[in-house]
Design a protein around this motif. Structure first.
Motif, PDB file in Angstrom:
ATOM      1  N   TYR A 210       0.839  -1.207   0.000  1.00 15.95           N
ATOM      2  CA  TYR A 210       0.000   0.000   0.000  1.00 15.95           C
ATOM      3  C   TYR A 210       0.873   1.256   0.000  1.00 15.95           C
ATOM      4  O   TYR A 210       0.597   2.207  -0.736  1.00 15.95           O
ATOM      5  CB  TYR A 210      -0.944  -0.006   1.202  1.00 15.95           C
TER       6      TYR A 210
ATOM      7  N   TRP B 264       2.213   1.854  -3.410  1.00 15.80           N
ATOM      8  CA  TRP B 264       1.138   2.379  -4.258  1.00 15.80           C
ATOM      9  C   TRP B 264       0.921   3.862  -3.977  1.00 15.80           C
ATOM     10  O   TRP B 264       0.880   4.684  -4.900  1.00 15.80           O
ATOM     11  CB  TRP B 264      -0.167   1.591  -4.019  1.00 15.80           C
ATOM     12  N   LYS B 265       0.772   4.207  -2.700  1.00 16.92           N
ATOM     13  CA  LYS B 265       0.498   5.592  -2.303  1.00 16.92           C
ATOM     14  C   LYS B 265       1.618   6.529  -2.762  1.00 16.92           C
ATOM     15  O   LYS B 265       1.354   7.570  -3.371  1.00 16.92           O
ATOM     16  CB  LYS B 265       0.311   5.660  -0.792  1.00 16.92           C
TER      17      LYS B 265
ATOM     18  N   LYS C  64      -7.727   5.308  -2.213  1.00 12.30           N
ATOM     19  CA  LYS C  64      -6.815   4.706  -1.230  1.00 12.30           C
ATOM     20  C   LYS C  64      -7.546   3.750  -0.297  1.00 12.30           C
ATOM     21  O   LYS C  64      -6.971   2.740   0.111  1.00 12.30           O
ATOM     22  CB  LYS C  64      -6.012   5.763  -0.485  1.00 12.30           C
TER      23      LYS C  64
ATOM     24  N   LYS D 200      -6.369  -0.194  -0.401  1.00 14.98           N
ATOM     25  CA  LYS D 200      -5.895  -0.817   0.843  1.00 14.98           C
ATOM     26  C   LYS D 200      -6.624  -2.140   1.075  1.00 14.98           C
ATOM     27  O   LYS D 200      -6.023  -3.159   1.396  1.00 14.98           O
ATOM     28  CB  LYS D 200      -6.099   0.130   2.020  1.00 14.98           C
TER      29      LYS D 200
END
Length: 147
Positions: free
Chosen positions: A17, A20-21, A40, A44
């Protein structure tokens, strides 16, 4: 080093995650903040529910990942830590996915020009366009396929 993982625990999910963020915040400048906040939450949860993920590591640390949709031979997600972009990690993940996972399709945000050029360089060609993303948001998606 590439590693296939079939058991995603909460610690790994958090690492994925965070990649990705970081990647989205540094590459998706077209994305509205409220839409990022929406995605998001979904991402997640989606990561926690993965049955398979392909990760690439440098010095024992995950720097990128690919998630496939095996039923449709599609690359669902491909993200590289923003500090590791343009170092060949994306190419390595894609080449492995094509050769070993039979992946031959990808969807990319039309406004993500760098990703679009990357996929074209990897041999993907435009097939069709959707005016909205899978959530009905105004982010056109280009559907690409290897020829």
């Amino acid at each position: 080093m590439l590693r296939e993982i079939n058991n995603i625990d909460e610690v790994l999910a958090e690492k994925i995650y965070n990649i990705w963020k970081d990647s989205v915040l540094n590459t998706h400048d077209f994305l509205l903040k409220e839409d990022f906040d929406f995605y998001k939450v979904y991402v997640k949860e989606a990561i926690l529910n993965l049955k398979y993920i392909l990760v690439i590591e440098e010095n024992g640390k995950i720097v990128g990942f690919l998630t496939p949709d095996f039923e449709n031979n599609n690359i669902n997600m491909l993200f590289i830590s923003s500090k590791m972009i343009n170092k060949g990690y994306g190419r390595t993940l894609i080449e492995y996915g094509i050769k070993n996972l039979n992946l031959n399709k990808v969807d990319v945000n039309e406004d993500n020009i760098k990703a679009l050029k990357f996929y074209e360089k990897m041999g993907f060609k435009f097939k069709s366009r959707s005016s909205k993303d899978d959530f009905g948001k105004n982010y056109p998606i280009l559907h690409m396929e290897l020829k």
